[in-house]
Design an enzyme around this catalytic site. Structure first.
Site, mmCIF file in Angstrom:
data_model
loop_
_atom_site.group_PDB
_atom_site.id
_atom_site.type_symbol
_atom_site.label_atom_id
_atom_site.label_comp_id
_atom_site.label_asym_id
_atom_site.label_seq_id
_atom_site.Cartn_x
_atom_site.Cartn_y
_atom_site.Cartn_z
ATOM 1 N N TYR A 102 12.766 -37.102 -1.414
ATOM 2 C CA TYR A 102 12.677 -35.638 -1.408
ATOM 3 C C TYR A 102 13.141 -35.094 -0.062
ATOM 4 O O TYR A 102 12.719 -35.559 0.998
ATOM 5 C CB TYR A 102 11.220 -35.211 -1.643
ATOM 6 C CG TYR A 102 11.022 -33.717 -1.610
ATOM 7 C CD1 TYR A 102 11.175 -32.955 -2.765
ATOM 8 C CD2 TYR A 102 10.695 -33.066 -0.424
ATOM 9 C CE1 TYR A 102 11.013 -31.576 -2.740
ATOM 10 C CE2 TYR A 102 10.533 -31.686 -0.379
ATOM 11 C CZ TYR A 102 10.698 -30.951 -1.541
ATOM 12 O OH TYR A 102 10.547 -29.593 -1.511
ATOM 13 N N GLU A 190 16.872 -27.362 -1.395
ATOM 14 C CA GLU A 190 16.093 -28.547 -1.773
ATOM 15 C C GLU A 190 16.935 -29.562 -2.529
ATOM 16 O O GLU A 190 17.710 -29.193 -3.414
ATOM 17 C CB GLU A 190 14.914 -28.100 -2.654
ATOM 18 C CG GLU A 190 14.003 -29.228 -3.084
ATOM 19 C CD GLU A 190 12.968 -28.766 -4.114
ATOM 20 O OE1 GLU A 190 11.844 -28.431 -3.711
ATOM 21 O OE2 GLU A 190 13.289 -28.740 -5.307
#
Ligand code: GDP
Ligand code: MN
Length: 379
Positions: A102, A190
């Site tokens: 992530y 992201e």
């Protein structure tokens, strides 16, 4: 402002981030064509919606062969994901995933800077990681004057990888993502997941970006991607007329001058057990045409049962406002109860003018809120 994954991926590609090859499709036939064009045996079919959690909702499928591409595209197009209907899918080359990470950059109010968030446990369960094991998400504030020079990016990359070959690949990924974030005035960038492929390469297989609405004026390329929802269209139209309008879903339509008073009015409605249909600040004016415009906007919401007008006469005088309201309501046909509370300069004269009209006149804000809630419960 949100953009779709395929749009974020196009931006990623412009900034040298490693994205997979993919093609946007609006029909099943286009999806099949895209599959053939990509040329691999396996392909991933992904719903494009302005919300996350598509994988869990069944909106991301890895297809083995043309027949499955067709099957999944048929399934996903038209699907409802968290209230969004899927009208386009992204067909991409299937990536052979070894592990998922992530990476994101967001604005952090506490450190008054952008922060880089990294986790070795990326993928669809990142929310659970954040909730149950927050220590597995590393947060690194980025000093805006220093940015992300190589030594900083390397330090960060080590939070994700131990293998030097991967650290080396991750450095430009972090730097380019930050450059994109800053140059386009993003509020979020992201990559979840950033994957290590079976071949040992990094790939961004998902991309999410949101942008600061107040900076859109200097990014026409981003603004071009704006696809407003029905509510946003209405809010935009209201803005062009000089109103601030936000739909809130309740049954009491509010028309107020001043944002602070509008918020207090909503609180008052809530206090008496009702629900405001909207926030509407009409600014300081008693001009009947403006009131008509505001009423039309307010009444375009079919949930409205009662209208509550709360006006503070500061520079605008209450008798002028009352005249404006009487004029305005001659022009609109409305058969629902209207509660008016006027206070401030010339309020007695204003209320006098409203006497004997169809308006329910309240003296205090509390009385107005109570009256509106009671009338709404009778409708
Ligand atoms: P999200 O659920 O909306 O975040 O959608 P993602 O694009 O992140 O996809 C969800 C999950 O699907 C990923 O975490 C992967 O595990 C899987 N996935 C997505 N693309 C591929 C792919 O090309 N190959 C494989 N094997 N899995 C994929
Ligand atoms: Mn994702």
């Amino acid at each position: 402002m949100k953009v779709y994954e395929y749009q974020a991926k196009a931006l990623f590609a412009n900034y040298g981030l490693p994205v997979d090859n993919s093609i946007l499709c609006r029909t099943v036939d286009e999806a099949v064509e895209a599959y053939k064009k990509l040329g691999g045996e396996r392909a991933v079919v992904k719903a494009q919606v302005h919300t996350g959690g598509r994988g869990k909702a069944g909106g991301v499928k890895v297809a083995n062969g043309e027949a499955e591409v067709k099957q999944y595209a048929t399934q996903i197009l038209g699907m409802d994901i968290k209230g969004f209907t899927v009208d386009r899918v992204l067909v991409g080359e299937a990536i052979n995933i070894a592990s998922e990470y992530y990476v994101s950059i967001v604005i952090d109010r506490k450190s008054k800077s952008a922060i880089l968030m990294l986790s070795r446990e990326g993928g669809m369960d990142i929310e659970a990681v954040a909730k149950n094991t927050p220590e597995k998400i590393v947060k690194i504030p980025i000093d805006p004057l220093i940015g992300l020079p190589t030594f900083k990016a390397r330090e960060a990359a080590f939070k994700l990888f131990d293998d030097m070959a991967l650290v080396k690949q991750a450095i430009p990924v972090l730097q380019n993502l930050y450059r994109l974030f800053v140059e386009k005035d993003a509020s979020l960038a992201e990559i979840n997941p950033l994957v290590v492929t079976g071949e040992g390469n990094l790939k961004a297989i998902d991309a999410k970006m949101t942008f600061d609405n107040n900076a859109l004026f200097r990014h026409p390329d981003i603004f071009e991607m704006f696809e407003p929802t029905e509510d946003e269209k209405k809010e935009q139209a209201a803005k062009e007329k000089g109103f601030s309008y936000v739909n809130l879903g309740g049954e009491i339509g509010c028309m107020v001058n001043g944002a602070g008073l509008a918020m207090a009015t909503m609180d008052m409605i809530k206090l008496y057990g009702g629900n405001p249909a909207n926030f509407l600040d009409i600014g300081g004016s008693s001009n009947p045409t403006k009131i008509v415009e505001a009423m039309k906007l307010l009444l375009s919401d079919k949930h409205v049962k009662v209208v509550l007008i709360n006006i503070f006469g500061g520079i605008t005088r209450c008798d002028d406002v009352a005249k404006g309201l009487i004029e305005a309501f001659k022009m609109i046909d409305i058969n629902m109860p209207i509660v008016i509370r006027l206070t401030g300069t010339n309020e007695t004269e204003g209320r006098e003018l409203l006497k004997g009209t169809k308006f329910n006149v309240a003296h205090t804000m509390g009385e107005a809120g109570k009256m509106a809630v009671e009338l709404a419960s009778k409708c």
